[in-house]
Design an enzyme around this catalytic site. Sequence first.
Site, PDB file in Angstrom:
ATOM      1  N   PHE A 121      44.911  43.678  -5.718  1.00  0.00           N
ATOM      2  CA  PHE A 121      45.202  44.906  -4.961  1.00  0.00           C
ATOM      3  C   PHE A 121      46.014  44.638  -3.701  1.00  0.00           C
ATOM      4  O   PHE A 121      46.676  45.545  -3.194  1.00  0.00           O
ATOM      5  CB  PHE A 121      43.889  45.563  -4.486  1.00  0.00           C
ATOM      6  CG  PHE A 121      43.001  46.065  -5.568  1.00  0.00           C
ATOM      7  CD1 PHE A 121      43.231  47.306  -6.144  1.00  0.00           C
ATOM      8  CD2 PHE A 121      41.939  45.313  -6.016  1.00  0.00           C
ATOM      9  CE1 PHE A 121      42.402  47.785  -7.145  1.00  0.00           C
ATOM     10  CE2 PHE A 121      41.104  45.790  -7.017  1.00  0.00           C
ATOM     11  CZ  PHE A 121      41.338  47.018  -7.583  1.00  0.00           C
TER      12      PHE A 121
ATOM     13  N   LYS B 108      56.294  47.663  -6.007  1.00  0.00           N
ATOM     14  CA  LYS B 108      55.347  47.684  -7.130  1.00  0.00           C
ATOM     15  C   LYS B 108      56.096  47.367  -8.432  1.00  0.00           C
ATOM     16  O   LYS B 108      55.613  46.636  -9.284  1.00  0.00           O
ATOM     17  CB  LYS B 108      54.644  49.042  -7.229  1.00  0.00           C
ATOM     18  CG  LYS B 108      53.635  49.285  -6.119  1.00  0.00           C
ATOM     19  CD  LYS B 108      52.433  48.374  -6.247  1.00  0.00           C
ATOM     20  CE  LYS B 108      51.418  48.550  -5.148  1.00  0.00           C
ATOM     21  NZ  LYS B 108      50.354  47.529  -5.176  1.00  0.00           N
TER      22      LYS B 108
ATOM     23  N   SER C 288      51.382  51.486  -9.557  1.00  0.00           N
ATOM     24  CA  SER C 288      51.357  52.861  -9.083  1.00  0.00           C
ATOM     25  C   SER C 288      52.242  53.737  -9.950  1.00  0.00           C
ATOM     26  O   SER C 288      53.275  53.284 -10.465  1.00  0.00           O
ATOM     27  CB  SER C 288      51.884  52.890  -7.645  1.00  0.00           C
ATOM     28  OG  SER C 288      52.136  54.208  -7.252  1.00  0.00           O
ATOM     29  N   ALA C 289      51.845  54.992 -10.077  1.00  0.00           N
ATOM     30  CA  ALA C 289      52.691  55.962 -10.777  1.00  0.00           C
ATOM     31  C   ALA C 289      54.041  56.111 -10.084  1.00  0.00           C
ATOM     32  O   ALA C 289      55.008  56.583 -10.688  1.00  0.00           O
ATOM     33  CB  ALA C 289      51.986  57.306 -10.815  1.00  0.00           C
ATOM     34  N   THR C 290      54.088  55.692  -8.834  1.00  0.00           N
ATOM     35  CA  THR C 290      55.342  55.755  -8.075  1.00  0.00           C
ATOM     36  C   THR C 290      56.453  54.972  -8.766  1.00  0.00           C
ATOM     37  O   THR C 290      57.622  55.241  -8.530  1.00  0.00           O
ATOM     38  CB  THR C 290      55.109  55.161  -6.662  1.00  0.00           C
ATOM     39  OG1 THR C 290      53.930  55.748  -6.147  1.00  0.00           O
ATOM     40  CG2 THR C 290      56.247  55.439  -5.734  1.00  0.00           C
TER      41      THR C 290
ATOM     42  N   TYR D 162      58.260  51.265  -1.188  1.00  0.00           N
ATOM     43  CA  TYR D 162      56.921  50.913  -1.658  1.00  0.00           C
ATOM     44  C   TYR D 162      56.895  50.868  -3.191  1.00  0.00           C
ATOM     45  O   TYR D 162      56.426  49.898  -3.798  1.00  0.00           O
ATOM     46  CB  TYR D 162      55.916  51.943  -1.136  1.00  0.00           C
ATOM     47  CG  TYR D 162      54.550  51.864  -1.768  1.00  0.00           C
ATOM     48  CD1 TYR D 162      53.652  50.879  -1.397  1.00  0.00           C
ATOM     49  CD2 TYR D 162      54.160  52.788  -2.740  1.00  0.00           C
ATOM     50  CE1 TYR D 162      52.381  50.812  -1.984  1.00  0.00           C
ATOM     51  CE2 TYR D 162      52.902  52.732  -3.331  1.00  0.00           C
ATOM     52  CZ  TYR D 162      52.028  51.743  -2.948  1.00  0.00           C
ATOM     53  OH  TYR D 162      50.790  51.674  -3.529  1.00  0.00           O
TER      54      TYR D 162
HETATM   55  O1  LIG Z   1      50.613  65.301   5.113  1.00  0.00           O
HETATM   56  C1  LIG Z   1      50.933  65.409   3.929  1.00  0.00           C
HETATM   57  C2  LIG Z   1      50.822  64.345   3.000  1.00  0.00           C
HETATM   58  C3  LIG Z   1      51.214  64.556   1.698  1.00  0.00           C
HETATM   59  N1  LIG Z   1      51.721  65.758   1.305  1.00  0.00           N
HETATM   60  C4  LIG Z   1      52.117  65.955  -0.097  1.00  0.00           C
HETATM   61  O2  LIG Z   1      51.001  65.676  -0.910  1.00  0.00           O
HETATM   62  C5  LIG Z   1      51.400  65.050  -2.130  1.00  0.00           C
HETATM   63  C6  LIG Z   1      50.667  63.725  -2.243  1.00  0.00           C
HETATM   64  O3  LIG Z   1      51.133  62.823  -1.244  1.00  0.00           O
HETATM   65  P1  LIG Z   1      50.426  61.439  -0.922  1.00  0.00           P
HETATM   66  O4  LIG Z   1      48.955  61.625  -0.827  1.00  0.00           O
HETATM   67  O5  LIG Z   1      51.126  60.818   0.246  1.00  0.00           O
HETATM   68  O6  LIG Z   1      50.646  60.593  -2.239  1.00  0.00           O
HETATM   69  P2  LIG Z   1      52.020  60.266  -3.019  1.00  0.00           P
HETATM   70  O7  LIG Z   1      53.171  60.270  -2.121  1.00  0.00           O
HETATM   71  O8  LIG Z   1      52.024  61.143  -4.230  1.00  0.00           O
HETATM   72  O9  LIG Z   1      51.704  58.784  -3.510  1.00  0.00           O
HETATM   73  C7  LIG Z   1      51.558  57.723  -2.574  1.00  0.00           C
HETATM   74  O10 LIG Z   1      50.248  57.584  -2.163  1.00  0.00           O
HETATM   75  C8  LIG Z   1      49.321  57.407  -3.227  1.00  0.00           C
HETATM   76  C9  LIG Z   1      47.938  57.420  -2.622  1.00  0.00           C
HETATM   77  O11 LIG Z   1      47.766  56.300  -1.814  1.00  0.00           O
HETATM   78  C10 LIG Z   1      49.651  56.135  -3.959  1.00  0.00           C
HETATM   79  O12 LIG Z   1      48.814  56.035  -5.086  1.00  0.00           O
HETATM   80  C11 LIG Z   1      51.049  56.195  -4.425  1.00  0.00           C
HETATM   81  O13 LIG Z   1      51.369  54.960  -5.019  1.00  0.00           O
HETATM   82  C12 LIG Z   1      51.955  56.463  -3.250  1.00  0.00           C
HETATM   83  O14 LIG Z   1      53.285  56.596  -3.669  1.00  0.00           O
HETATM   84  C13 LIG Z   1      52.905  64.892  -2.047  1.00  0.00           C
HETATM   85  O15 LIG Z   1      53.478  65.958  -2.727  1.00  0.00           O
HETATM   86  C14 LIG Z   1      53.215  65.007  -0.546  1.00  0.00           C
HETATM   87  O16 LIG Z   1      54.483  65.520  -0.283  1.00  0.00           O
HETATM   88  C15 LIG Z   1      51.837  66.798   2.199  1.00  0.00           C
HETATM   89  O17 LIG Z   1      52.286  67.890   1.860  1.00  0.00           O
HETATM   90  N2  LIG Z   1      51.442  66.593   3.490  1.00  0.00           N
END
Ligand SMILES: O=c1ccn([C@@H]2O[C@H](COP(=O)(O)OP(=O)(O)O[C@H]3O[C@H](CO)[C@@H](O)[C@H](O)[C@H]3O)[C@@H](O)[C@H]2O)c(=O)[nH]1
Length: 332
Positions: A84, A160, A128-130, A156
């Site tokens: 991890f 990965k 990650s799905a990223t 990021y």
């Molecule tokens: O303050 C915030 C934070 C996030 N979001 C939205 O919420 C969703 C989820 O965001 P976030 O929780 O930051 O996750 P992701 O960007 O989808 O994924 C990242 O964060 C995940 C959780 O750690 C990891 O699994 C992934 O690999 C990493 O890319 C996205 O559409 C963001 O745009 C908001 O609108 N406001």
Amino acid sequence: MTVGSVLVTGGAGYIGSFTALALLEADYEVVIVDNLYSSSEECINRIELISGKRPQYHRLDTTNEAALDKVFDAHPDIDSVIHFAALKAVGESGEIPLEYYRVNVHGTICLLRSMTRHNVTNIVFSSSATVYGDATRFGNMIPIPEHCSTGPTNPYGRTKSVSEMTITDHVEAQRNNAKKEGKSGDQWNAALLRYFNPAGSHPSGVMGEDPQGTSYNLLPLLAQVAVGMREKLLVFGDDYASKDGTAIRDYIHILDLAAGHLTALKYLLDHHPGVRAWNLGTGKGSTVYDMIKAFSHVGGRDLPYQVVGRRAGDVLNLTANSKRANEELSGR
Ligand SMILES: O=c1ccn([C@@H]2O[C@H](COP(=O)(O)OP(=O)(O)O[C@H]3O[C@H](CO)[C@@H](O)[C@H](O)[C@H]3O)[C@@H](O)[C@H]2O)c(=O)[nH]1
């Protein structure tokens, strides 16, 4: 009696600590290494509090190969690694890409070299799905299957993806070398676990997501708004092509995610598949507004939010096709 001995790098972090707990509960011996960059030693105490067993623990950075060697020397029973340890996504993370590559990619290389020297040949990698990036770019690949080509949209995600490729090349080279030497060649195996968005905490309330410093992910931020630590949530864009304009993610419970690591590890040990990628998600997409509504409903009050612009590197939809994981990992 222990069923195996597993090194868990980054085992004091959110997903790592839940996986270490699940391993202990399944009678594995657990050795954690963590640099406590974004976690605290308190995690080790919490794991012990819930499981009644204390994992062994060494504070070190996985880029410190000599220190890793010492850990393997001190624990000759270790037969598998769950990896991890990495810097976690912080928004678009564009401001510190070299640090991301140093920790996430170089750390993986150091670990693989040290594993090879100690003949530890099974690795479960926290991907990650990223890595998929925008899965709609070649036609609609939503929900996303593992064979969807990768194309991460932020540093990021690229670290990965590069780590996945490094592990794949190393495992394949080791298997080919073994075959050349007349051995079966199935010794090295790797699981690439592509997580969608982890959520939730332990039913005891003892363990949960507890980010040190500023948080950037939706779930911890929503929790902070719900308990009044933060005034409001900033919603990153309401002009996506979704039912309500906000982006769609697949939120998977942390206990299910942790269980997925154990079943993937068992699959490697039973089937020797070489390198296998699995999506760990639910297959159900939720928008940011769905999440705000769910938190508001459970908390009994409307949570304040404000719509701001899109965040760089974000995509419209990351929802898993979880058929492969369901078929190959469930019930193990
Ligand atoms: O303050 C915030 C934070 C996030 N979001 C939205 O919420 C969703 C989820 O965001 P976030 O929780 O930051 O996750 P992701 O960007 O989808 O994924 C990242 O964060 C995940 C959780 O750690 C990891 O699994 C992934 O690999 C990493 O890319 C996205 O559409 C963001 O745009 C908001 O609108 N406001």
